[in-house]
Design a protein around this motif. Structure first.
Motif, PDB file in Angstrom:
ATOM      1  N   ASP A 298       0.826  -1.213   0.000  1.00  0.00           N
ATOM      2  CA  ASP A 298       0.000   0.000   0.000  1.00  0.00           C
ATOM      3  C   ASP A 298       0.857   1.260   0.000  1.00  0.00           C
ATOM      4  O   ASP A 298       1.949   1.273   0.569  1.00  0.00           O
ATOM      5  CB  ASP A 298      -0.916  -0.013   1.234  1.00  0.00           C
ATOM      6  N   GLY A 299       0.339   2.281  -0.639  1.00  0.00           N
ATOM      7  CA  GLY A 299       1.006   3.580  -0.607  1.00  0.00           C
ATOM      8  C   GLY A 299       1.590   4.009  -1.951  1.00  0.00           C
ATOM      9  O   GLY A 299       2.262   5.040  -2.030  1.00  0.00           O
TER      10      GLY A 299
ATOM     11  N   ARG B 232       0.218   7.553  -3.002  1.00  0.00           N
ATOM     12  CA  ARG B 232       0.783   8.661  -2.209  1.00  0.00           C
ATOM     13  C   ARG B 232       2.252   8.880  -2.550  1.00  0.00           C
ATOM     14  O   ARG B 232       2.727  10.018  -2.615  1.00  0.00           O
ATOM     15  CB  ARG B 232       0.626   8.369  -0.708  1.00  0.00           C
TER      16      ARG B 232
ATOM     17  N   ARG C 179     -11.886   2.014  -8.772  1.00  0.00           N
ATOM     18  CA  ARG C 179     -10.966   3.107  -9.118  1.00  0.00           C
ATOM     19  C   ARG C 179     -11.186   3.538 -10.574  1.00  0.00           C
ATOM     20  O   ARG C 179     -11.797   2.804 -11.349  1.00  0.00           O
ATOM     21  CB  ARG C 179      -9.523   2.635  -8.917  1.00  0.00           C
TER      22      ARG C 179
HETATM   23 MG    MG Z   1      -4.087   2.405  -0.642  1.00  0.00          MG
END
Ligand code: MG
Ligand code: IPE
Length: 260
Positions: free
Chosen positions: A31-32, A35, A82
């Protein structure tokens, strides 16, 4: 309806390998990526591509740290919501990964299994997944499970449906359904339960990953974003795991009484 669809070893693998992990099953919510890209002013797609490089690093590191099973969350049944362009990029990631790495995984004794629903994936992608599983089916040094189009609840429902069908067709009886038999019907059937679930990126949720399987897993949350993840983060997570006392619902002798 015995468990273990694919004849893999049950429980922890024999010990004896070098390294801190000693035959651990580690599961990671990758995850990430978004970002990471945003912080660099890049499109999210480049974050996902960087995430594939992280996966390559982490598979190598895991093996060196004595981990024998690694399960990673690549695409959840909820990720379909998404934007289409991002979904398309995520769908292209297994190809990107296996194109460059399948030969090496095969050579290095890694058995690949892709968890989750095949329905909804393109024929091309299903072919890539099946090729990865077929070409590594004889391997047993390291097990890599990639959850893709996977959701823990969906996986439990699919397993329940399979059992219900077996009952309806007279191939099984309801009283035969034990926890062990049910575990064998999940897409992780035959794999040991994860010992350690890691979620980087600062989020502290399971997000529908390995719901059944992580019943007694230890959780480690790390603040690093997945594209920055590497051997040192995995090592730190395993070291944290090794400080935990695992009791599986049991109890240990009272220290005071034991000391007399
Ligand atoms: Mg995420
Ligand atoms: C992980 O990164 C990749 C998938 C969930 C498919 P994200 O895309 O979730 O990145 P963030 O959480 O937006 O940073």
């Amino acid at each position: 309806m015995a468990g273990g669809k694919r004849g893999e070893p049950k429980g922890a693998a024999p010990s004896g390998e070098a390294g801190a992990g000693q035959s651990l099953h580690v599961a990671i919510v990758m995850d990430g990526n978004g970002r990471w890209a945003k912080r660099r002013g890049l499109p999210r797609t480049l974050g996902h591509r960087a995430g594939v490089e992280s996966l390559k690093r982490t598979v190598s590191a895991a093996s060196e740290l004595g981990v024998r099973w690694l399960t990673v969350f690549g695409f959840s049944t909820e990720n379909w919501s998404r934007p289409a362009a991002e979904v398309a990029e995520l769908m292209a990631l297994p190809k990107r990964y296996f194109e460059t790495d399948l030969a090496r995984l095969e050579r290095e004794g890694v058995r690949v299994r892709v968890l989750g629903r095949r329905e909804g994936l393109s024929a091309d992608l299903v072919q890539i997944i099946e090729e990865a599983e077929r070409r590594t089916a004889h391997n047993d040094r390291f097990f890599l499970q990639v959850a893709f189009n996977y959701g823990g609840q969906a996986d439990i429902v699919d397993a329940a449906r399979r059992f219900a069908e077996a009952v309806a067709e007279g191939r099984a009886r309801p009283e035969e359904l034990t926890e062990g038999a049910f575990a064998g019907l999940l897409s992780t059937g035959g794999a040991p339960a994860p010992d350690l679930v890691i979620r980087p990126s600062g989020e502290r949720r399971l997000s529908n990953f390995l719901l059944w399987e992580s019943a007694y897993a230890e959780f480690v949350f790390q603040d690093v974003l997945w594209p920055d993840y590497g051997a040192e983060h995995l090592k730190a997570a395993i070291e944290e795991f090794q400080t935990r006392e695992r009791r599986y619902g049991g109890a240990v002798a009272d220290d005071v009484l034991a000391a007399g």
